[in-house]
Structures are given as C-alpha cells and as structure tokens.
Design a protein around this motif. Structure first.
Motif, PDB file in Angstrom:
ATOM      1  N   GLU A 165      60.378  35.608  54.268  1.00 58.73           N
ATOM      2  CA  GLU A 165      59.869  36.691  53.429  1.00 58.73           C
ATOM      3  C   GLU A 165      58.971  37.670  54.180  1.00 58.73           C
ATOM      4  N   VAL A 166      58.139  37.185  55.122  1.00 55.33           N
ATOM      5  CA  VAL A 166      57.172  38.084  55.772  1.00 55.33           C
ATOM      6  C   VAL A 166      57.872  39.242  56.482  1.00 55.33           C
ATOM      7  N   PRO A 167      58.825  39.013  57.394  1.00 51.99           N
ATOM      8  CA  PRO A 167      59.456  40.171  58.050  1.00 51.99           C
ATOM      9  C   PRO A 167      60.316  40.997  57.097  1.00 51.99           C
ATOM     10  N   ALA A 168      61.017  40.327  56.180  1.00 46.17           N
ATOM     11  CA  ALA A 168      61.892  41.073  55.268  1.00 46.17           C
ATOM     12  C   ALA A 168      61.085  41.950  54.327  1.00 46.17           C
ATOM     13  N   GLY A 225      58.653  47.457  52.881  1.00 42.15           N
ATOM     14  CA  GLY A 225      57.458  48.157  52.418  1.00 42.15           C
ATOM     15  C   GLY A 225      56.712  47.451  51.310  1.00 42.15           C
ATOM     16  N   ASN A 226      56.997  46.173  51.102  1.00 44.30           N
ATOM     17  CA  ASN A 226      56.351  45.385  50.054  1.00 44.30           C
ATOM     18  C   ASN A 226      55.896  44.051  50.644  1.00 44.30           C
ATOM     19  N   PRO A 227      54.908  44.088  51.532  1.00 42.95           N
ATOM     20  CA  PRO A 227      54.572  42.879  52.295  1.00 42.95           C
ATOM     21  C   PRO A 227      54.016  41.752  51.425  1.00 42.95           C
ATOM     22  N   VAL A 228      54.252  40.527  51.879  1.00 39.83           N
ATOM     23  CA  VAL A 228      53.619  39.355  51.280  1.00 39.83           C
ATOM     24  C   VAL A 228      52.111  39.449  51.504  1.00 39.83           C
ATOM     25  N   THR A 229      51.319  39.109  50.516  1.00 39.20           N
ATOM     26  CA  THR A 229      49.863  39.155  50.647  1.00 39.20           C
ATOM     27  C   THR A 229      49.282  37.745  50.712  1.00 39.20           C
ATOM     28  N   GLU A 230      48.002  37.676  51.085  1.00 41.89           N
ATOM     29  CA  GLU A 230      47.304  36.390  51.146  1.00 41.89           C
ATOM     30  C   GLU A 230      47.366  35.661  49.808  1.00 41.89           C
ATOM     31  N   LEU A 231      47.047  36.364  48.726  1.00 43.41           N
ATOM     32  CA  LEU A 231      47.016  35.727  47.417  1.00 43.41           C
ATOM     33  C   LEU A 231      48.403  35.294  46.967  1.00 43.41           C
ATOM     34  N   GLU A 232      49.401  36.106  47.268  1.00 44.61           N
ATOM     35  CA  GLU A 232      50.763  35.726  46.896  1.00 44.61           C
ATOM     36  C   GLU A 232      51.195  34.480  47.664  1.00 44.61           C
ATOM     37  N   ALA A 233      50.842  34.422  48.946  1.00 44.02           N
ATOM     38  CA  ALA A 233      51.221  33.262  49.760  1.00 44.02           C
ATOM     39  C   ALA A 233      50.569  31.991  49.238  1.00 44.02           C
ATOM     40  N   GLN A 234      49.289  32.051  48.908  1.00 45.31           N
ATOM     41  CA  GLN A 234      48.628  30.820  48.453  1.00 45.31           C
ATOM     42  C   GLN A 234      49.159  30.386  47.092  1.00 45.31           C
ATOM     43  N   GLN A 235      49.544  31.324  46.253  1.00 44.97           N
ATOM     44  CA  GLN A 235      50.137  30.961  44.966  1.00 44.97           C
ATOM     45  C   GLN A 235      51.507  30.324  45.161  1.00 44.97           C
ATOM     46  N   LYS A 236      52.292  30.875  46.081  1.00 46.79           N
ATOM     47  CA  LYS A 236      53.619  30.315  46.353  1.00 46.79           C
ATOM     48  C   LYS A 236      53.481  28.913  46.935  1.00 46.79           C
ATOM     49  N   LEU A 277      44.645  40.850  52.028  1.00 48.64           N
ATOM     50  CA  LEU A 277      45.358  41.585  53.075  1.00 48.64           C
ATOM     51  C   LEU A 277      46.836  41.204  53.091  1.00 48.64           C
ATOM     52  N   PRO A 278      47.686  42.108  53.583  1.00 48.09           N
ATOM     53  CA  PRO A 278      49.095  41.754  53.764  1.00 48.09           C
ATOM     54  C   PRO A 278      49.263  40.826  54.966  1.00 48.09           C
ATOM     55  N   ILE A 279      50.290  40.016  54.923  1.00 46.95           N
ATOM     56  CA  ILE A 279      50.671  39.164  56.048  1.00 46.95           C
ATOM     57  C   ILE A 279      51.819  39.874  56.751  1.00 46.95           C
ATOM     58  N   THR A 280      51.594  40.250  58.008  1.00 47.03           N
ATOM     59  CA  THR A 280      52.555  41.093  58.711  1.00 47.03           C
ATOM     60  C   THR A 280      52.896  40.516  60.077  1.00 47.03           C
TER      61      THR A 280
END
Length: 592
Positions: free
Chosen positions: A326-329, A334-345, A384-387
C-alpha cells in the motif's frame, strides 16, 4: 469571570496552605506507569503526556522534570514560558532544591503518591517536607474524572500454571524466613499474580487498583472497590477477607502494634510507613518478594508466551505485507498511508487473531521526524504520511489470553541514504550482539547493556533509554524487577525471565531507529544463559550495510528468518505469504 489556569490554581493552593511549593508527581498510590485519568494530575497541570515525570510548583516559578525518553516530546507539549524543563535523573529534584531554594523552604507533598526512597532523598535536603493531609487538587480540578472501577476476571490455572493458594503459601514462607508478620502489597500486578485475577481499570493494563495484606499464615485481606468483584466466583471470594479500598491505611494502623510489616521502599507509598510507625509497628524494608517470584515464569506461562508470539507474529506479517503493497501504491496515487491509518490497520490484523484481547500499550506509529521521539504517539495534529522518502518505525504489542507481546520494527520503502544505512546497521549490530551472547546465570542487566551500545559508541552515538525491560504474563508491558540499562540493577537474570532487547538511535528532527524483540532467558549450558527470541517478525534488511556484519551475525539472521518463515507461513494470510518468503530469504539472496 475566567477561571484561573491549572498552574495558577495550584499556586493559589501553595499560598493558602502556607507553603513555598508543592511537588506533583506523575504517580498514583500504586506507582502505576500508566495513570488513570483521575490520577494523572501532572498531565492536567502541564499538558505533558509521558509516563515518567514530576513537577515542582513554587510561588513564582514552576519546573518539570522528565527523563531522557521525553526530552523532545515535552517541549512539544508543554508551555515553555510557564515551565522550566529539567532531566529527571541527571539533575534530580533533591539536588535542585539544595542548590536553588533557601534552607527551611516548606515543600508540600502527598504521602500516598511518594515512595519511601523518594521521601528519604528529599528529606535529606535543607528544605522541609510537609505531608499534606488532603488532596490539593480536590479544590481546583472541577471536572476531574471519576476513579476507575473496571470489572475483575479470574485467570484460570490452565493459563497461570499455579493456583492462588500455592502462590500464597510460597510468599508466606518468605515472610516467615524474614520474620515479617505481614506483607503490604501495593503493586496491582503483584496482587493480580497472587490472586490469579486480571482487572480493567486502565486500558491495556489488565490490573485492578487495590491493596492487599498477606499474613505469614497465608491469609489475604483484599482492599478493593466492591463493584469490581461482582463477577468473581464464590470459590475465590471465600478464600479472602474483603474490605473497601479506603480501609487499607486504617487497617494497617489497626494491626501495626507490635508487628513487623514488610514494605517495598521503592514502590510502597510513604503514607504506609507513617501509618505503621505512628501506631507502634515496625517496618521491614525490602523488595516485595512477589516481584521476584513472579518474574520467574513457570512452564505453562512460558508456553503461553510462545503461542501468543506466534499469533502476534502472524498479525505483524499480514500488516507488513499490507504496508509493503500500500505505501508505494498509495503514494503514487497521491493518497498516502498515514501513521494513524497504519496503526488502525495493524490493530485490525491483531483483532483477527483468536487469542487477542487488546493492545498491550499505545502503538508508536511514527514516520520521519516523529520517530525521533522514542515514545511518540500519533494524533490528528501530528499525523504524517508514510512514504518512500522516510523511515517508518512501529512499536506495538498485544494482550493475548496466554501472554503479552512487545516488538519494534523500523522500515524503509524506498532509497536509503548512507547515514541512515550506517545508523540502522549500528543499531542492528547492537541488537545482534545480545542474541549472539552467552553470559553466566545470575548476570545483572547493567553488566550486559554495553554490548547493545558498542556499535553505536564506535560512531560516537548513543540512545537515552534502557536496552530491555521485563514483560508480564498477560500483565503489564513493563514488569519489575529485571532491566537491561546503564543504571545499576541489583536483580540477576536467570532462566525463565522474560525481557525485551531494544537498542535504538534517534536523530532529532530527522528520524528514529529501533529494533526490538521480546526474549526468554534460557539455559545454554550448565551455569550459563542466552536470550532466545519469542518475537517472530522479519527484520528489514534493505537498510543494512552488509559488509559491516560479521559471519556470525549473518548466520544468526539467516537462522532467525528461517524460524520465522517455518513457524508463521501456515498462520499468515495467503496473500501475505509471498512477502514473508521474500522478507525471510537468506542474506545472499537479499543482498543480490
């Protein structure tokens, strides 16, 4: 009329009580690392959310003392025009009092919130410590949350591995050996272990706020709010004498005359000392024996840890495979994975595991400069976004029916600059030095700490936190007494201890690196021990400077990744399996 700020309101109390200052610790009556909102006076007063700290509020200034983990975080959370920031250990409060205040200054404190070792140090200054008889926050904290009242559940012997009756008998024998009539137990996790119960007063901390008195004949008086025990079995309740929590100090006063009562000077509130000594009792100072007994896990507990780490490892792999895709895609779209989204997932992947109860602590999901704060927690404000351009650090764990987990991985999803690669490799070498080490049984944690720092020291670098801590069995994520750190720790390591190994490096405003596995201390040969990994999660090797790893280090990584692959491949989602095989491939394959 506008209400005064918390700081001004407490200053008004200082004046009303005819004091020169008041000490406000980050503590409750149990010295809990994670305070309930009702007890977190320091956060209400200052805005500081860390787990260790202390304020001193004077009539004309205020100081906040925090340890090395929070030196960056505290400056982002606290009004620096109102509070001067000091280091909790390098420039402690007692030294500041002697250097900065006139002799005889009257400094108020709450005896239920200060342990005897702190009281002794502060009493040795030229200031006068004034024990407060009421809580000064009662008059100023008008919207204070209620005290927690979570339900208590029983821990079956099939999971704990020993009955409460047998545990009480073991501890009672220690009291008899020490000549003590009673043990006053103030640590909630020790009570949880002794009674084979788990609580829910604080999220992610399965303990109940309560106190207990254990007599040398094995009888237990338990001081706990009645609603908490409503669902406990009659079989357990019939073995106990129950009283409300407020009856604890009066009961200690009642039994004190002519008795010897064992207190833990590092954790029991000094209010207990006052209650016992003022009513004709004698205090025997010593560590709560439960703390050391509890740290040596039995065979059933150890089996539970291993199973819970396999469950947690599967959740981690599913999560890491998702991130890798998900991070590179998402960044490209233009819709990066974020810190909060990652921890929820990640939480969702854990919740799918059959033995999962809740997280074992608040996840540290930290991208780029946020990871430089080693105890950072993401929020809508800091998210922050994870990039591909930045490192990402995730430190998280789970409470499972049969164990508690804690692990950290630092990840890269794109190119890595030479400095990051060098720093990551130094942290990894420190991590590996602990796993390739054999040490005499009974070695102390501080005697091993330098092994984890050597590669960083060679670069003129270091980290300002411990290398490892104990972990409870479906209990607290930070468990006493063993610890691996620079600070001297008198408790020896031996087979059956559960620890973490977690060296790191943090470059302010740039990035943070930490690699952490939970471990079991096992006997390697007669008289010697080693660390065996419980954690089963691939280590990101895309960040490694290969030529800096020894053959022994490379072999350990290959063997570890083989174990991870063999153990987890039947447990992970089918779509995560290709990522698992690639992430655990031998080094010669990954190095290309």
């Amino acid at each position: 009329m506008q209400s005064p700020s918390p700081l001004q309101a407490l200053r008004d109390q200082v004046v009303a009580l005819e004091l020169d200052g008041i000490i406000v610790p980050r503590a409750d009556a149990h010295q809990s690392e994670n305070c309930a909102p009702h007890d977190n006076k320091l956060q209400w007063l200052t805005g500081f959310t860390g787990s260790a700290g202390m304020a001193l509020v004077l009539r004309d200034k205020a100081l906040l003392f925090v340890d090395g983990r929070y030196q960056v975080q505290v400056r982002n959370e606290v009004d620096l025009s109102a509070f001067d920031i000091h280091h909790l250990h390098n420039e402690p409060l007692d030294q500041w009092l002697n250097a900065s205040l006139p002799a005889g200054s009257r400094i108020g404190f709450e005896p239920l919130l200060m342990v005897n070792s702190q009281y002794q140090a502060l009493s040795a200054t030229h200031c006068r410590l004034i024990a407060l008889t009421t809580d000064p926050f009662d008059a100023i904290w008008h919207d204070r949350p209620a005290a927690p009242c979570g339900a208590i559940r029983e821990m079956p012997v099939a999971i704990s591995g020993e009955s409460s009756a047998d545990k009480r008998a073991r501890v009672a024998r220690v009291l008899a050996e020490k000549g003590a009539d009673f043990l006053a137990i103030t640590l909630p996790d020790n009570i949880a272990w002794l009674l084979n119960i788990r609580g829910s007063d604080i999220e992610m901390n399965p303990v109940a706020h309560s106190f207990a008195l254990l007599s040398r004949d094995g009888e237990v008086e338990w001081f706990v709010a009645p609603p908490k025990t409503a669902t406990l079995s009659a079989a357990l309740i019939s073995t106990l004498t129950l009283n409300d929590v407020d009856a604890f100090l009066p009961r200690c006063q009642q039994v004190a005359a002519g008795k010897k009562i064992l207190l833990d000077g590092d954790f029991a509130p000094v209010a207990l000392r006052f209650a016992i000594e003022q009513h004709g009792g004698e205090v025997l100072w010593g560590a709560d024996p439960i703390t050391f007994i509890k740290a040596h896990k039995n065979a059933v507990e150890l089996a539970g840890y291993r199973e819970s780490h396999q469950q947690d490892g599967a959740a981690w792999v599913n999560f890491l495979a998702w991130l890798a895709q998900e991070v590179p895609a998402r960044e490209a779209a233009g819709n990066p994975v974020t810190e909060l989204e990652a921890q929820q997932k990640q939480l969702e992947f854990r919740q799918r595991q059959p033995g999962f109860i809740e997280q074992s602590f608040s996840t540290i999901s930290a991208s780029a400069s946020n990871a430089a704060m080693c105890h950072y927690h993401s929020s809508e404000k800091t998210n922050l976004p994870i990039t591909r351009a930045h490192l990402y650090l995730n430190d998280s764990g789970g409470q499972y029916q049969n164990g508690t987990t804690d692990a950290t991985r630092t990840l890269s999803f794109g190119p890595v600059d030479p400095q990051q690669r060098l720093h990551y490799t130094a942290v990894l070498k420190g991590f590996l030095s602990m796993f390739t080490l054999q040490f005499p049984s009974g070695t102390h944690g501080h005697q091993l700490d330098a092994f984890a720092r050597r590669a960083l020291w060679d670069l003129g670098l270091d980290f300002d936190h411990g290398t490892g801590h104990g972990v409870g069995h479906q209990l607290l994520i930070h468990e006493q007494p063993q610890r691996i750190a620079k600070k001297v720790n008198p408790w020896p390591l031996s087979a059956g201890n559960i620890m973490t190994i977690e060296p790191g490096y943090y470059l302010a405003d740039r990035y943070g690196i930490r690699i952490e596995n939970q471990v079991e201390v096992v006997e390697s040969q007669p008289g010697f021990c080693r660390f065996a990994s419980l954690t089963l999660i691939p280590i990101d090797l895309s960040l490694v400077e290969w030529n800096l790893l020894s053959e022994q280090e490379q072999q350990w990584l290959d063997d570890y990744h083989q174990q991870v692959r063999d153990t987890l491949s039947p447990r992970v989602d089918s779509e995560a399996r290709p990522w698992l095989f690639a992430a655990t491939a031998p080094l010669r394959v990954q190095a290309g």
